[in-house]
Each structure stands twice: as C-alpha cells, then as structure tokens.
Design a protein around this motif. Sequence first.
Motif, mmCIF file in Angstrom:
data_model
loop_
_atom_site.group_PDB
_atom_site.id
_atom_site.type_symbol
_atom_site.label_atom_id
_atom_site.label_comp_id
_atom_site.label_asym_id
_atom_site.label_seq_id
_atom_site.Cartn_x
_atom_site.Cartn_y
_atom_site.Cartn_z
ATOM 1 N N PRO A 123 20.758 10.057 -32.383
ATOM 2 C CA PRO A 123 19.981 11.281 -32.598
ATOM 3 C C PRO A 123 20.805 12.524 -32.279
ATOM 4 C CG PRO A 123 19.327 10.221 -30.558
ATOM 5 C CD PRO A 123 20.283 9.276 -31.223
ATOM 6 N N VAL A 124 20.478 13.611 -32.968
ATOM 7 C CA VAL A 124 21.112 14.906 -32.725
ATOM 8 C C VAL A 124 20.017 15.963 -32.684
ATOM 9 C CG1 VAL A 124 23.327 14.314 -33.775
ATOM 10 C CG2 VAL A 124 21.502 15.258 -35.194
ATOM 11 N N THR A 125 20.281 17.041 -31.964
ATOM 12 C CA THR A 125 19.327 18.145 -31.853
ATOM 13 C C THR A 125 19.910 19.368 -32.531
ATOM 14 O OG1 THR A 125 18.443 17.286 -29.780
ATOM 15 C CG2 THR A 125 18.008 19.588 -30.266
ATOM 16 N N LEU A 126 19.234 19.840 -33.565
ATOM 17 C CA LEU A 126 19.655 21.025 -34.285
ATOM 18 C C LEU A 126 18.969 22.255 -33.698
ATOM 19 C CD1 LEU A 126 19.394 19.733 -37.974
ATOM 20 C CD2 LEU A 126 21.253 19.423 -36.324
ATOM 21 N N VAL A 127 19.694 23.350 -33.663
ATOM 22 C CA VAL A 127 19.121 24.597 -33.148
ATOM 23 C C VAL A 127 19.236 25.715 -34.172
ATOM 24 C CG1 VAL A 127 19.452 24.027 -30.722
ATOM 25 C CG2 VAL A 127 21.301 25.133 -31.984
ATOM 26 N N ASP A 142 15.648 30.816 -37.557
ATOM 27 C CA ASP A 142 14.857 29.706 -37.013
ATOM 28 C C ASP A 142 15.746 28.911 -36.064
ATOM 29 O OD1 ASP A 142 13.123 27.710 -36.417
ATOM 30 O OD2 ASP A 142 12.905 26.937 -38.457
ATOM 31 N N ASP A 143 15.632 29.210 -34.766
ATOM 32 C CA ASP A 143 16.469 28.522 -33.769
ATOM 33 C C ASP A 143 15.668 27.576 -32.887
ATOM 34 O OD1 ASP A 143 15.031 30.407 -32.454
ATOM 35 O OD2 ASP A 143 16.735 31.367 -31.449
ATOM 36 N N SER A 144 14.490 27.165 -33.347
ATOM 37 C CA SER A 144 13.703 26.200 -32.568
ATOM 38 C C SER A 144 14.370 24.827 -32.650
ATOM 39 C CB SER A 144 12.266 26.123 -33.108
ATOM 40 O OG SER A 144 12.265 25.773 -34.476
ATOM 41 N N PRO A 145 14.547 24.144 -31.513
ATOM 42 C CA PRO A 145 15.246 22.844 -31.525
ATOM 43 C C PRO A 145 14.504 21.810 -32.375
ATOM 44 C CG PRO A 145 15.054 23.709 -29.290
ATOM 45 C CD PRO A 145 14.167 24.547 -30.146
ATOM 46 N N GLN A 146 15.273 21.070 -33.152
ATOM 47 C CA GLN A 146 14.746 19.993 -33.984
ATOM 48 C C GLN A 146 15.613 18.749 -33.739
ATOM 49 O OE1 GLN A 146 12.079 20.273 -35.934
ATOM 50 N NE2 GLN A 146 11.788 22.484 -36.111
ATOM 51 N N THR A 147 15.015 17.701 -33.139
ATOM 52 C CA THR A 147 15.761 16.473 -32.870
ATOM 53 C C THR A 147 15.547 15.499 -34.019
ATOM 54 O OG1 THR A 147 15.576 16.756 -30.477
ATOM 55 C CG2 THR A 147 16.101 14.547 -31.278
#
Length: 224
Positions: A123-127, A142-147
């Motif tokens: 898994p990776v978390t995008l910001v 849109d800088d809300s974290p998305q895993t």
Amino acid sequence: MNVTPNIHGMTGTHVQGTSPAPGGDRRPEDRPAVSARALVLAACAMSPALCLPVPASAAAPAVVPAAVSAPAVTVPATGPETPADETAPLRFRLRSTASSSQVSGGAREFVIRVDVQNLNKGPVTLVGIGRNGPGLRLMSADDSPQTLKPRERVSYELRYRVTDCDAVPRKDWPIPVRVRQGAGQRVVEVPLAGFAPDAMEGGEESSATVPWQAAMAGEVCRIF
C-alpha cells in the motif's frame, strides 16, 4: 572328661583342644585378627611425627572436571523491523477519464480528471498530484491523504488556468504524484497519455496525439 578348678576359684568345664604346632608357633588361624586402626594407633604411639595433621595448603588439589564447551548459539537480534528502502522506485498508472474547457471570470481554464492506480506490491498513501508550469497555474489543491492497496485507484480532478497560451509546454509533461513516506514526502513523475484532437483545421480528424497539457491549453486558447 576331667573337671578341674578354675584359676579364679570357680568350677567349670574344660575341653582339651588341639596341641599347638611344634616350635611354639601358632597357625595363622589361631592368631587374633588385628584391625588397621590398631596398627595405625600403634604406629602413632611409636612415632608421633607420622600422625601430625597435614596443613590445608599441602592437601592434594581437588579434582575439578574439565568444562565441556558448548557450541555457540547465534541469537537473532530483536528490535524494530528494518524499514523499507525509500529509494526503491514507485510505480503508478495514470489515465484520463474526462476533460472540459471553460471560461471562469474572464480566464481560460480547463479541467481534467485523472485516475491514479497503485502498481506497487504494497500500500501507498497519496497526498496529491499536479503542479504549476510555464503558462499554466494549478487551481485545485486536493491534498487529503488517500491510501491505495495494490491495484487500487483513486480519481483526482485537476483544474488549470492558462495564463499564457504561447508558454505552455509542447512536449511530454509528466504529472507529479506526491507520496507520503516516513515524516516527509516523495514525488514521482508519471506520464499521462496524450490526446488526439477532435478535429484539425479544415474539419479533418487526425490520429496523431498531442501532449495532454498542450491539447487542453490549445483547445482553450483556440475557442476562447
């Protein structure tokens, strides 16, 4: 059997035994048994120096069994796990799913929706994704974290304002994907497939593709 008076004046019965061996010597079985303790006591009486106590320092050293060497055992170190290599390449796939052009407040803008798919094993978390560029200003943030788990995807909507039509890059322009890693971030530039313009001048369609930002900016600048 003759009855003779005892030397102590008591009457008793005497049985005549076997005559002693010639020469006055007794046979071995006739000699009284002498204990080893009696012999030691007799020797000490004759020579007291032989029976002096032995000093502790002169005592024979105690026999200590030799130590048995056991094979060495390697104990694995305990502690936190080794962190993943932060320099290992990260892989993503970008795909455009929608786009539109508009004029907002007299400014030329376009919107493009991009799907980001995780091609990594973990898994990776995008910001966030996207950046400013020559002639382009990124209006969405849109800088809300998305895993994302492996093979999962998430959609971002990028809204750009064209500030200078002539300055927009005409070559491939990858989209940066920002990934949370440890206490910081890591940026991975991922290409996005180019667009085929709906029609060229004269109404003829073309199968040639144009880099996505040049195609979108060109449409905005041509129409508006």
